[in-house]
Design an enzyme around this catalytic site. Sequence first.
Site, PDB file in Angstrom:
ATOM      1  N   SER A 184       1.047  -1.131  -0.020  1.00 25.17           N
ATOM      2  CA  SER A 184      -0.067   0.014   0.061  1.00 25.17           C
ATOM      3  C   SER A 184       0.989   1.333  -0.132  1.00 25.17           C
ATOM      4  O   SER A 184       0.355   2.275  -0.423  1.00 25.17           O
ATOM      5  CB  SER A 184      -0.808   0.037   1.164  1.00 25.17           C
ATOM      6  OG  SER A 184      -0.126  -0.094   2.376  1.00 25.17           O
ATOM      7  N   CYS A 233       2.218  -7.022   1.585  1.00 25.39           N
ATOM      8  CA  CYS A 233       1.520  -6.152   2.144  1.00 25.39           C
ATOM      9  C   CYS A 233       0.547  -7.029   3.015  1.00 25.39           C
ATOM     10  O   CYS A 233       0.105  -8.072   2.580  1.00 25.39           O
ATOM     11  CB  CYS A 233       0.555  -5.254   1.492  1.00 25.39           C
ATOM     12  SG  CYS A 233      -0.751  -4.429   2.367  1.00 25.39           S
ATOM     13  N   ASN A 234       0.637  -6.992   4.560  1.00 24.21           N
ATOM     14  CA  ASN A 234       0.049  -8.033   5.254  1.00 24.21           C
ATOM     15  C   ASN A 234      -1.740  -7.844   4.998  1.00 24.21           C
ATOM     16  O   ASN A 234      -2.283  -8.866   4.947  1.00 24.21           O
ATOM     17  CB  ASN A 234       0.364  -7.982   6.711  1.00 24.21           C
ATOM     18  CG  ASN A 234       1.549  -8.374   7.115  1.00 24.21           C
ATOM     19  OD1 ASN A 234       1.812  -9.320   7.712  1.00 24.21           O
ATOM     20  ND2 ASN A 234       2.546  -7.246   6.917  1.00 24.21           N
ATOM     21  N   THR A 235      -2.118  -6.569   4.901  1.00 24.92           N
ATOM     22  CA  THR A 235      -3.521  -6.509   4.541  1.00 24.92           C
ATOM     23  C   THR A 235      -4.060  -7.018   3.382  1.00 24.92           C
ATOM     24  O   THR A 235      -4.931  -7.852   3.221  1.00 24.92           O
ATOM     25  CB  THR A 235      -3.887  -5.056   4.893  1.00 24.92           C
ATOM     26  OG1 THR A 235      -3.352  -4.410   5.868  1.00 24.92           O
ATOM     27  CG2 THR A 235      -5.549  -4.555   4.718  1.00 24.92           C
ATOM     28  N   CYS A 244       2.486  -6.668   9.951  1.00 26.34           N
ATOM     29  CA  CYS A 244       2.331  -5.258   9.043  1.00 26.34           C
ATOM     30  C   CYS A 244       3.926  -4.955   8.445  1.00 26.34           C
ATOM     31  O   CYS A 244       4.795  -5.433   9.356  1.00 26.34           O
ATOM     32  CB  CYS A 244       1.919  -4.265  10.010  1.00 26.34           C
ATOM     33  SG  CYS A 244       1.784  -2.866   9.170  1.00 26.34           S
ATOM     34  N   THR A 245       3.972  -4.675   7.423  1.00 25.52           N
ATOM     35  CA  THR A 245       5.078  -4.358   6.832  1.00 25.52           C
ATOM     36  C   THR A 245       5.724  -3.076   7.331  1.00 25.52           C
ATOM     37  O   THR A 245       7.242  -3.170   7.454  1.00 25.52           O
ATOM     38  CB  THR A 245       4.961  -3.874   5.462  1.00 25.52           C
ATOM     39  OG1 THR A 245       3.827  -2.893   5.380  1.00 25.52           O
ATOM     40  CG2 THR A 245       4.795  -4.994   4.436  1.00 25.52           C
ATOM     41  N   HIS A 246       5.115  -2.228   8.297  1.00 26.23           N
ATOM     42  CA  HIS A 246       5.873  -0.970   8.956  1.00 26.23           C
ATOM     43  C   HIS A 246       6.529  -1.399  10.100  1.00 26.23           C
ATOM     44  O   HIS A 246       7.273  -0.811  10.852  1.00 26.23           O
ATOM     45  CB  HIS A 246       4.729   0.116   9.253  1.00 26.23           C
ATOM     46  CG  HIS A 246       4.234   0.830   7.857  1.00 26.23           C
ATOM     47  ND1 HIS A 246       3.853   0.046   6.962  1.00 26.23           N
ATOM     48  CD2 HIS A 246       4.475   2.079   7.826  1.00 26.23           C
ATOM     49  CE1 HIS A 246       3.535   1.225   6.309  1.00 26.23           C
ATOM     50  NE2 HIS A 246       4.093   2.278   6.460  1.00 26.23           N
TER      51      HIS A 246
HETATM   52  N1  DGL Z   1       1.295  -2.366   4.372  1.00 29.53           N
HETATM   53  C1  DGL Z   1      -0.074  -2.652   5.381  1.00 29.53           C
HETATM   54  C2  DGL Z   1       0.398  -4.038   6.009  1.00 29.53           C
HETATM   55  O1  DGL Z   1       1.209  -4.436   5.884  1.00 29.53           O
HETATM   56  C3  DGL Z   1       0.267  -1.397   6.388  1.00 29.53           C
HETATM   57  C4  DGL Z   1      -0.131   0.120   6.021  1.00 29.53           C
HETATM   58  C5  DGL Z   1      -1.517   0.227   5.544  1.00 29.53           C
HETATM   59  O2  DGL Z   1      -2.634   0.192   6.503  1.00 29.53           O
HETATM   60  O3  DGL Z   1      -1.808   0.004   4.430  1.00 29.53           O
HETATM   61  O4  DGL Z   1      -0.707  -4.403   6.124  1.00 29.53           O
END
Ligand code: DGL
Length: 268
Positions: A12, A74-76, A185-187
């Site tokens: 994302s 991206c985990n989501t 989550c990637t962050h």
């Molecule tokens: N990249 C998203 C994840 O890994 C985190 C940032 C978002 O909410 O888009 O879930």
Amino acid sequence: MSNSLPIGVFDSGLGGLTVVKALKDLMPNENIIYFGDTAHIPYGTKSTETVTHYSKQITGFLSDKNVKLIVVACNTASALALPAIKQTFDIPMIGVIEPGAEAAVHATKSGVIGVIGTISTISSGAYSSRIRNLNSNLITSGQACPLFVPLAEEGWTTGDVPRMIAETYLNYFNSNNVDTVILGCTHYPLLKKTIQSVLNPGVQLIDSSEAVSEAVAKLLHDKDNEANREKDGTLTCYVTDMPQKFEELGRRFLGEALLDVSLVHLDW
Ligand code: DGL
């Protein structure tokens, strides 16, 4: 499929660069095309329909670039959209949920695994159901940590404020025998030190970016599809908004400068 083709990676926004870093560390000769959907971040508060729609558009873009494999970094998107995009496109794809869940199942001794991620990832139950499929005796405990994403984006990863937020989110794990926590989550890898500092001593953190890069290396090896060049691979980035900001903040995630970032408009 030619092994000189690039690996496609999408997220994302910036966070997936933690996965790119792990891929580059493990497979320095691979070319990588990265897509950051900076116009639509965050995905973590959006519906399955919306995240699936964006993910399909991005997968179409990467497939037009002739990638040999797509990493949903991206985990989501992995939790909400991966099954649908796998059905639509005939390209090998790897998400972050499966490798992260497998690593946690191997790591836990107490049998209680904590999962942290965005609101959408945690409410999807994707990690918990994958873990239960692997071993139905394991217990999982999920905790959404939405404030971690803006903290990582701001570079505010250590100090009193992040620590107090982490304590508030994660205290429950300390009194419930959790010995392994998935950074879902990637962050979150950017907040590793702070997260580790508020958990009981000895709790293991599972960094999905490391787990997924190992899965990518194995898949390319099994398919005899690794890059066979001597020189370092290239990194080409496309973003949907604010390329300059991506370049500035991206250095923090990647640990080096981003040299090739372009703005792209998809027909959303
Ligand atoms: N990249 C998203 C994840 O890994 C985190 C940032 C978002 O909410 O888009 O879930």
